[in-house]
Design a protein around this motif. Sequence first.
Motif, short mmCIF file in Angstrom:
data_model
loop_
_atom_site.label_atom_id
_atom_site.label_comp_id
_atom_site.label_asym_id
_atom_site.label_seq_id
_atom_site.Cartn_x
_atom_site.Cartn_y
_atom_site.Cartn_z
N UNK A 93 41.02 44.74 38.09
CA UNK A 93 41.88 45.36 39.09
C UNK A 93 41.22 46.57 39.75
N UNK A 95 40.42 49.57 38.91
CA UNK A 95 40.91 50.94 38.73
C UNK A 95 39.90 51.78 37.95
N UNK B 328 50.83 53.74 34.32
CA UNK B 328 50.07 52.52 34.06
C UNK B 328 50.50 51.41 35.02
N UNK B 331 49.12 52.08 38.42
CA UNK B 331 47.70 51.70 38.51
C UNK B 331 47.57 50.18 38.62
N UNK B 332 48.39 49.46 37.85
CA UNK B 332 48.31 48.01 37.88
C UNK B 332 48.71 47.47 39.25
N UNK B 334 48.68 49.04 42.11
CA UNK B 334 47.63 49.44 43.04
C UNK B 334 46.44 48.49 42.93
N UNK B 335 46.12 48.12 41.68
CA UNK B 335 45.00 47.22 41.45
C UNK B 335 45.27 45.82 42.00
N UNK B 336 46.52 45.37 41.86
CA UNK B 336 46.89 44.05 42.40
C UNK B 336 46.73 44.04 43.92
N UNK B 338 44.78 45.91 45.64
CA UNK B 338 43.34 45.95 45.92
C UNK B 338 42.75 44.55 45.81
N UNK B 339 43.18 43.87 44.77
CA UNK B 339 42.68 42.52 44.52
C UNK B 339 43.07 41.58 45.67
N UNK B 342 41.16 42.22 48.77
CA UNK B 342 39.78 41.79 48.63
C UNK B 342 39.64 40.28 48.88
#
Lengths: 336, 344
Positions: A93, A95, B328, B331-332, B334-336, B338-339, B342
């Motif tokens: 992910x 981070x 947490x 962050x997760x 946000x990461x999703x 981002x993914x 991408x």
Amino acid sequence: MEAEQIVVSDGHVSLFVASLLAGAAPLVLAAMGETLTEKAGIINLSLDGTILLAAMASFITALKTQSLIVGFGVGALTGAMAAAVVAFMSLHLGQSQVAVGFVITLMTKDLAYFLGNAYARLPGPQVPTMPVPWLKDIPGLGPALFQHTAVTYGAVLCLAATWIFLYRSRLGLVLRAVGENPQAAYARGIHARRVQFGVTVLGGLLVGLAGAAFSLSVKPGWGRPQGAEGIGWIALALVIFGGWHPLKVALGAYLFALLQMLGITLQGLWPSIPSQVFQTAPFPFMIFTLVFMHLGERPEMERWAATRPWVGRLLRSLRARAPQALGRPALPENPL
Amino acid sequence: MKTPSFRETIRHLFWILVLALGLSSAVVALSGVSPWDAYRHMLLGSLGSWEKLAQVFRVWIPLTLCSLGLLYTFHIGLWNIGVEGQVALGAVGATAVVRWGLGAPSELVLPAALVGAAMCGGLWALAAGLLKTQAGVNEIFAGLGLNFVATGLVLWLIFGPWKQPGIASMSGTETFAEAYWFPGLAGWHVSPYALGATAALMGFTAWMLRATRLGLALKAVGRNAQAAHLLGLSPSRWMLLAMLLAGALAGWAGAYQALAVYHRLIPNISSQYGYLALLVVMLARERWSMIPFIAFFFAALNVGSIQLPMMLRLDSSLAGVIQGSLVLAALAVQGMAWKRSKSS
């Protein structure tokens, strides 16, 4: 303070060495786990909380099942799971490893206190000592080295295994290559992110075992505070102190345990000062070492050390370079 | 990264809440208590009465001060984990001034205590900054090491030179004379002056970061230190300045704890607000405008959780579990995002 109280006899030395080895065992386990992880280029900052959570989980499991093995297993699993979260969030992910690790360390600590609350101050199973036949009878050496729990022996074995794995096995070579340059490793047909994920989980497993070692052997039982607080940060610092080399990292762990024990001795000299003050003493020492390591790389320091061979030797032994890819998140341009 | 649209923000918020609530509820259920009961007691314990609300604001003040300070260091890309120690040193500075200024009128002593607190907190942060910029010690370890040293220092003071006459105990130093308590207003459970000062500092920080050269420089160095260096900015000097400012604000949080809350120096004077502030700023994604609200929510969780041991025999650390799972989850999510961006 009376003079005769400080006199150290042969028995005292054996006892001192024995408790040093036993006390440092969880720290060695955790530091070995983190060494492996960082060698592959990942920083798992969640150690401090993970150790506590694993200590809680393994104590309660061992208490309920009356099985130490199951207890240790659950501890290892807890550590592996926390590490898997760090690895997943950073590798898949994108981070920051530092951010994720820091949040997890705070959260798992509170989680451990919350879930363990009902089991505080209960007596539970404890790892028994396993004296090695014959060897334990060697005067002096026997009591110091061969009358320990499986945990203490295990820590030494783990240290040896980590070294062999890193420097004498093919997988260790792959791991180090990934930690230096994941892109290059990928180009050579190594699935770099998969290796990093696996190693982080393996490292977490050892960290979990360290937690179990605390609550089942070194500081048996569960409570708030448990007594393992702060150890995770020490382990993280030791990895830098030891220059990412398992033997030096372990040496640092035993040195740290020595400092802590000296702290206890010093407290006997000044009983009015609370023990926590002495427990903080190793931390400035850690900072000084890090400063010293950095100064050693400066040319003026090298010139100064040139005329003082022991300084030069000390500087050289402390010199270290971090794995090149350490802490770099999975960026869009290098997802691998 | 592009700024998400309003709809995206709402969707993210929804998922963050679902994830965090799910995780926390599972944890509560695991301990054999109905999550609903736990949340109800926490809500009543934090917002149930004016007195409870005042309690929340008493936590909100130091938490917001620490978070505002962290904005400076986050902007320049420093992990100032040493806030805890900076809070403690601020409290030590304030206590020192009050102890040594004994007899002087409080109009003199209290401002001096605030100056002393800002200086002690700032210098403690500066030490971590110098270790980072001059001696190559990663700021995480410098700050953390100094946190432990600060704890040792506070304990030594409480049990050594500043111990209560006759006895030394974990309850802290002697209570300050009432003249040196941070002034409040009759009928208020929390000092309106401190609330006003915190709000003013919030405005000041926002102005500093958005409208001054300092804000621009911090951002420039934080984004790309090498490029900033080529443009004539000295990264290490700005880092030290950011640390100094963060430390001063944390120092005031410590002064507030000593002068307004406990009226003495106690071992756990920082109450972990430094670590909590790191979570606040992470959840706010470094936006100053979000900080007061998140800090309020976190403060409410902390105050509300005090009810848990009394009412449900649960440990009050549930607040930390909820706070951690929120960050947490953020962050997760946000990461999703981002993914997805991408792969699209």
